[in-house]
Write a protein that holds these residues in place. Structure first.
Motif, PDB file in Angstrom:
ATOM      1  N   VAL A  11       0.839  -1.166   0.096  1.00 51.10           N
ATOM      2  CA  VAL A  11      -0.051  -0.100   0.168  1.00 51.10           C
ATOM      3  C   VAL A  11       0.923   1.214  -0.025  1.00 51.10           C
ATOM      4  O   VAL A  11       1.814   1.374   0.818  1.00 51.10           O
ATOM      5  CB  VAL A  11      -0.822  -0.044   1.222  1.00 51.10           C
ATOM      6  CG1 VAL A  11      -1.860   1.491   1.140  1.00 51.10           C
ATOM      7  CG2 VAL A  11      -1.958  -1.336   1.307  1.00 51.10           C
ATOM      8  N   TYR A  12       0.683   2.168  -0.920  1.00 49.67           N
ATOM      9  CA  TYR A  12       1.504   3.317  -1.119  1.00 49.67           C
ATOM     10  C   TYR A  12       0.730   4.664  -0.457  1.00 49.67           C
ATOM     11  O   TYR A  12      -0.368   4.684  -0.761  1.00 49.67           O
ATOM     12  CB  TYR A  12       1.860   3.476  -2.478  1.00 49.67           C
ATOM     13  CG  TYR A  12       2.991   2.576  -3.042  1.00 49.67           C
ATOM     14  CD1 TYR A  12       4.256   3.122  -3.399  1.00 49.67           C
ATOM     15  CD2 TYR A  12       2.812   1.313  -3.162  1.00 49.67           C
ATOM     16  CE1 TYR A  12       5.282   2.138  -3.722  1.00 49.67           C
ATOM     17  CE2 TYR A  12       3.796   0.529  -3.709  1.00 49.67           C
ATOM     18  CZ  TYR A  12       4.932   0.997  -4.116  1.00 49.67           C
ATOM     19  OH  TYR A  12       6.223   0.126  -4.381  1.00 49.67           O
ATOM     20  N   VAL A  13       1.566   5.505   0.000  1.00 51.70           N
ATOM     21  CA  VAL A  13       1.127   6.546   0.514  1.00 51.70           C
ATOM     22  C   VAL A  13       2.109   7.716   0.439  1.00 51.70           C
ATOM     23  O   VAL A  13       3.379   7.530   0.535  1.00 51.70           O
ATOM     24  CB  VAL A  13       0.820   6.620   1.873  1.00 51.70           C
ATOM     25  CG1 VAL A  13       1.803   6.138   2.824  1.00 51.70           C
ATOM     26  CG2 VAL A  13       0.062   7.762   2.461  1.00 51.70           C
ATOM     27  N   VAL A  43       6.059   4.597   1.475  1.00 54.84           N
ATOM     28  CA  VAL A  43       5.881   6.132   1.552  1.00 54.84           C
ATOM     29  C   VAL A  43       6.707   6.830   0.456  1.00 54.84           C
ATOM     30  O   VAL A  43       7.945   6.475   0.382  1.00 54.84           O
ATOM     31  CB  VAL A  43       6.276   6.962   2.994  1.00 54.84           C
ATOM     32  CG1 VAL A  43       5.908   8.579   2.662  1.00 54.84           C
ATOM     33  CG2 VAL A  43       5.484   6.192   4.067  1.00 54.84           C
ATOM     34  N   THR A  44       6.039   7.719  -0.240  1.00 57.60           N
ATOM     35  CA  THR A  44       6.584   8.088  -1.710  1.00 57.60           C
ATOM     36  C   THR A  44       6.777   9.592  -1.565  1.00 57.60           C
ATOM     37  O   THR A  44       5.943  10.348  -1.290  1.00 57.60           O
ATOM     38  CB  THR A  44       5.822   7.515  -2.807  1.00 57.60           C
ATOM     39  OG1 THR A  44       5.456   6.388  -2.859  1.00 57.60           O
ATOM     40  CG2 THR A  44       6.379   7.905  -4.192  1.00 57.60           C
ATOM     41  N   ASN A  45       7.988   9.966  -2.282  1.00 61.15           N
ATOM     42  CA  ASN A  45       8.055  11.305  -2.420  1.00 61.15           C
ATOM     43  C   ASN A  45       8.583  11.459  -3.910  1.00 61.15           C
ATOM     44  O   ASN A  45       9.467  11.011  -4.797  1.00 61.15           O
ATOM     45  CB  ASN A  45       9.505  11.933  -1.967  1.00 61.15           C
ATOM     46  CG  ASN A  45       9.659  13.327  -2.541  1.00 61.15           C
ATOM     47  OD1 ASN A  45       9.119  13.971  -2.791  1.00 61.15           O
ATOM     48  ND2 ASN A  45      11.278  13.152  -2.683  1.00 61.15           N
ATOM     49  N   PHE A  46       7.420  11.903  -4.929  1.00 60.20           N
ATOM     50  CA  PHE A  46       7.357  11.974  -6.247  1.00 60.20           C
ATOM     51  C   PHE A  46       8.060  13.389  -6.606  1.00 60.20           C
ATOM     52  O   PHE A  46       8.038  14.218  -6.091  1.00 60.20           O
ATOM     53  CB  PHE A  46       5.976  12.041  -6.805  1.00 60.20           C
ATOM     54  CG  PHE A  46       5.428  10.623  -6.886  1.00 60.20           C
ATOM     55  CD1 PHE A  46       6.016   9.865  -7.903  1.00 60.20           C
ATOM     56  CD2 PHE A  46       4.353  10.450  -5.969  1.00 60.20           C
ATOM     57  CE1 PHE A  46       5.330   8.446  -7.859  1.00 60.20           C
ATOM     58  CE2 PHE A  46       3.841   9.246  -6.238  1.00 60.20           C
ATOM     59  CZ  PHE A  46       4.198   8.144  -7.073  1.00 60.20           C
ATOM     60  N   THR A  47       9.008  13.242  -7.565  1.00 59.92           N
ATOM     61  CA  THR A  47       9.888  14.319  -8.240  1.00 59.92           C
ATOM     62  C   THR A  47       9.204  15.214  -9.172  1.00 59.92           C
ATOM     63  O   THR A  47       8.161  14.786  -9.724  1.00 59.92           O
ATOM     64  CB  THR A  47      11.036  13.805  -8.878  1.00 59.92           C
ATOM     65  OG1 THR A  47      11.836  12.803  -8.171  1.00 59.92           O
ATOM     66  CG2 THR A  47      12.042  14.861  -9.556  1.00 59.92           C
ATOM     67  N   ASN A  48       9.173  16.670  -8.816  1.00 58.92           N
ATOM     68  CA  ASN A  48       8.739  17.593  -9.724  1.00 58.92           C
ATOM     69  C   ASN A  48       7.209  17.465  -9.829  1.00 58.92           C
ATOM     70  O   ASN A  48       6.633  17.435 -11.017  1.00 58.92           O
ATOM     71  CB  ASN A  48       9.441  17.521 -11.045  1.00 58.92           C
ATOM     72  CG  ASN A  48       9.181  18.762 -11.851  1.00 58.92           C
ATOM     73  OD1 ASN A  48       9.029  20.051 -11.515  1.00 58.92           O
ATOM     74  ND2 ASN A  48       8.530  18.793 -13.035  1.00 58.92           N
ATOM     75  N   GLU A  49       6.449  17.418  -8.675  1.00 54.34           N
ATOM     76  CA  GLU A  49       5.135  17.809  -8.903  1.00 54.34           C
ATOM     77  C   GLU A  49       4.494  18.971  -9.281  1.00 54.34           C
ATOM     78  O   GLU A  49       3.614  19.185  -9.930  1.00 54.34           O
ATOM     79  CB  GLU A  49       4.372  17.200  -7.483  1.00 54.34           C
ATOM     80  CG  GLU A  49       2.962  16.991  -7.648  1.00 54.34           C
ATOM     81  CD  GLU A  49       2.193  18.485  -7.394  1.00 54.34           C
ATOM     82  OE1 GLU A  49       0.965  18.339  -7.731  1.00 54.34           O
ATOM     83  OE2 GLU A  49       2.564  19.375  -7.072  1.00 54.34           O
ATOM     84  N   GLU A  50       5.294  20.085  -8.759  1.00 56.88           N
ATOM     85  CA  GLU A  50       4.832  21.393  -8.938  1.00 56.88           C
ATOM     86  C   GLU A  50       4.977  21.774 -10.446  1.00 56.88           C
ATOM     87  O   GLU A  50       4.191  22.598 -10.904  1.00 56.88           O
ATOM     88  CB  GLU A  50       5.701  22.377  -8.187  1.00 56.88           C
ATOM     89  CG  GLU A  50       5.310  22.132  -6.735  1.00 56.88           C
ATOM     90  CD  GLU A  50       3.927  22.436  -6.181  1.00 56.88           C
ATOM     91  OE1 GLU A  50       3.286  23.124  -7.279  1.00 56.88           O
ATOM     92  OE2 GLU A  50       3.676  22.516  -4.955  1.00 56.88           O
ATOM     93  N   GLY A  51       5.905  21.516 -11.215  1.00 54.45           N
ATOM     94  CA  GLY A  51       6.022  21.749 -12.500  1.00 54.45           C
ATOM     95  C   GLY A  51       6.457  23.240 -12.734  1.00 54.45           C
ATOM     96  O   GLY A  51       6.288  23.704 -13.890  1.00 54.45           O
ATOM     97  N   ARG A 107       6.927  -0.785 -10.517  1.00 51.07           N
ATOM     98  CA  ARG A 107       6.441  -1.029  -9.041  1.00 51.07           C
ATOM     99  C   ARG A 107       5.002  -1.492  -9.355  1.00 51.07           C
ATOM    100  O   ARG A 107       4.143  -0.639 -10.124  1.00 51.07           O
ATOM    101  CB  ARG A 107       6.486  -0.152  -8.092  1.00 51.07           C
ATOM    102  CG  ARG A 107       8.058  -0.025  -7.647  1.00 51.07           C
ATOM    103  CD  ARG A 107       8.250   1.321  -6.640  1.00 51.07           C
ATOM    104  NE  ARG A 107       9.802   1.182  -6.053  1.00 51.07           N
ATOM    105  CZ  ARG A 107      10.140   1.004  -4.932  1.00 51.07           C
ATOM    106  NH1 ARG A 107       8.871   0.549  -4.022  1.00 51.07           N
ATOM    107  NH2 ARG A 107      11.269   0.699  -4.518  1.00 51.07           N
ATOM    108  N   LYS A 108       4.365  -2.492  -8.661  1.00 57.62           N
ATOM    109  CA  LYS A 108       3.108  -2.652  -8.607  1.00 57.62           C
ATOM    110  C   LYS A 108       2.515  -2.279  -7.114  1.00 57.62           C
ATOM    111  O   LYS A 108       3.035  -2.581  -6.348  1.00 57.62           O
ATOM    112  CB  LYS A 108       2.383  -3.980  -9.079  1.00 57.62           C
ATOM    113  CG  LYS A 108       3.109  -4.363 -10.261  1.00 57.62           C
ATOM    114  CD  LYS A 108       2.704  -3.583 -11.442  1.00 57.62           C
ATOM    115  CE  LYS A 108       3.449  -3.829 -12.746  1.00 57.62           C
ATOM    116  NZ  LYS A 108       3.319  -3.031 -13.988  1.00 57.62           N
ATOM    117  N   MET A 109       1.314  -1.379  -7.148  1.00 57.12           N
ATOM    118  CA  MET A 109       0.610  -1.166  -6.012  1.00 57.12           C
ATOM    119  C   MET A 109      -0.759  -1.605  -5.794  1.00 57.12           C
ATOM    120  O   MET A 109      -1.605  -2.115  -6.450  1.00 57.12           O
ATOM    121  CB  MET A 109       0.309   0.580  -6.137  1.00 57.12           C
ATOM    122  CG  MET A 109       1.518   1.104  -6.477  1.00 57.12           C
ATOM    123  SD  MET A 109       1.321   3.008  -6.620  1.00 57.12           S
ATOM    124  CE  MET A 109       2.422   3.771  -6.708  1.00 57.12           C
TER     125      MET A 109
END
Length: 416
Positions: A82-84, A126-134, A185-187
């Motif tokens: 489970v990802y968050v 727990v995930t930190n996605f790169t460059n969400e803001e754009g 990755r599969k979630m």
């Protein structure tokens, strides 16, 4: 599946302390943050997050887009995680909570599970996605878009900032390019906590927004060409005023959005006027019309009516008008099961809540294409975001994270 008792809650004080410590990295000039993606400040924030995750007993994964994945093991080695999470990058004049609450709220879930000695069947990541803001590299949600197959990695690597520096080069420079294949990755599910970035929850005096949908978006760049001429010596009947034509088009945009109230919106946030001189009638204007709605048919109708009304205005005023679709994505319907988990968590914990539609794009909007997904929202003061004055209360942060905690851990299945 065993439900958590209503007395099981995260450590709100520890969460708030973490938010404040992260905010010390990349401080803004007016109390917020400037921690733009792939800057040295971004690298420093990532390092602190990794340290905290490792201190909590997690292993850290890193993919080729720099997406970070902190994993707490489950008891079933074959169960999908489970990802968050959310993002740690900010606007140039950003607040301390946009995105960051979702990442550190996820971390607080893992810390609280450790405190309570609770095990789950599914791993939690727990995930930190790169460059969400754009902001530095367009478009927004770039790395979650690559993860979900919306963009290719090569295309993303070639994005350039205002100084011509490429995304791929800067990712390497700061040392946060991993070797893991993006999207491999599969979630089992994905949950994202975020501040509302709007005024509804505060105005309605609700603790929690249960996000059922994400608005679709349509960006149309409009170019109107008239004739630049002296503002003082050109007779009114002989003017071809591109600025006035734009004003009339924007009035039509407003009327079009109002016709689909209450959920549709429309405006132009980016406007360039040429030659932009005090004593010259504008000869050309370029502006981007931003239409949003949770209904794709409504977006299509608004796009079509923009062109019809724009053509009428241009013909009547003797100017030329051209349209270019420069961005957009379809509306999002979040997973019914995940949404129910969020709503049930709010009920169990005794928090007031309403269903809400997200007016902004989020990483969850792309991840929804590859995994069951839902979002939790908490209020923010005056609905203000993308601004250094962005503010939430410790109580709002804790409430949102408690709901996230229950929804995530129930989905990950407690092991007795």
């Amino acid at each position: 599946m065993t439900a958590l008792g209503q007395n099981l809650k995260i450590n709100g004080e520890r969460l708030w302390d973490s938010l404040m410590e992260m905010a010390e990295i990349g401080p803004g000039v007016a109390g917020g943050n400037n921690r733009q993606t792939l800057t040295d400040e971004d690298a420093e924030g990532r390092a602190l997050f990794q340290k905290w995750c490792e201190d909590a007993g997690c292993t850290m994964g890193l993919d080729q887009m720099g997406n970070m994945f902190a994993r707490r093991e489950g008891t079933d080695p074959d169960a999908l995680p489970v990802y968050v999470g959310s993002h740690l990058d900010t606007q140039p004049t950003g607040g301390k909570y946009d995105g960051v609450l979702g990442v550190l709220g996820g971390l607080e879930i893992l810390r609280s599970l450790n405190d309570m000695g609770i095990k789950t069947r599914h791993p939690i990541v727990v995930t930190n996605f790169t460059n969400e803001e754009g902001t530095r590299y367009a478009p927004a949600m770039l790395s979650s878009g690559v993860f979900a197959g919306i963009h290719t990695q090569d295309w993303a690597y070639d994005r350039e900032d205002a100084e011509g520096k490429k995304f791929g080069d800067e990712l390497n420079r700061i040392g946060w390019r991993g070797e893991e294949e993006v999207g491999a990755r599969k979630m089992h599910a994905f949950f994202e906590l975020h501040i509302e970035q709007g005024p509804i929850l505060e105005a309605e005096e609700k603790d929690i927004g249960v996000v059922t949908h994400g608005q679709g978006l349509s960006w149309t760049q409009v170019t109107i060409t008239g004739k630049d001429a002296h503002t003082g010596s050109t007779p009114m009947p002989m003017r071809r005023n591109a600025g006035l034509a734009m004003a009339r088009v924007l009035e039509a945009v407003d009327e079009i959005a109002w016709s689909h109230a209450p959920h549709a919106v429309g405006a132009a946030g980016h406007i360039d006027v040429y030659p932009n001189s005090r004593n010259v009638i504008p000869g050309q204007v370029v502006f981007t019309v931003d239409f949003r709605s949770p209904d794709l048919d409504v977006i299509t109708d608004m796009e079509n009516r923009l062109r019809v009304e724009g053509d009428k205005i241009a013909e009547a005023m003797g100017v030329e008008i051209a349209y270019e679709k420069v961005g957009g994505f379809d509306p999002v319907t979040f997973d019914e099961g995940c949404v129910t988990a969020v709503r049930s968590a709010a009920d169990r914990l005794g928090y007031s809540h309403i269903d809400i539609i997200s007016g902004a794009g989020h990483d969850a909007c792309w991840i929804n294409r590859v995994a069951p997904t839902a979002m939790v929202m908490c209020p923010c003061v005056d609905g203000l975001s993308h601004n250094e004055a962005e503010e939430i209360s410790p109580e709002w942060a804790a409430a949102g994270t408690n709901v996230l905690f229950h929804a995530v851990v129930e989905t990950a299945e407690i092991v007795e």
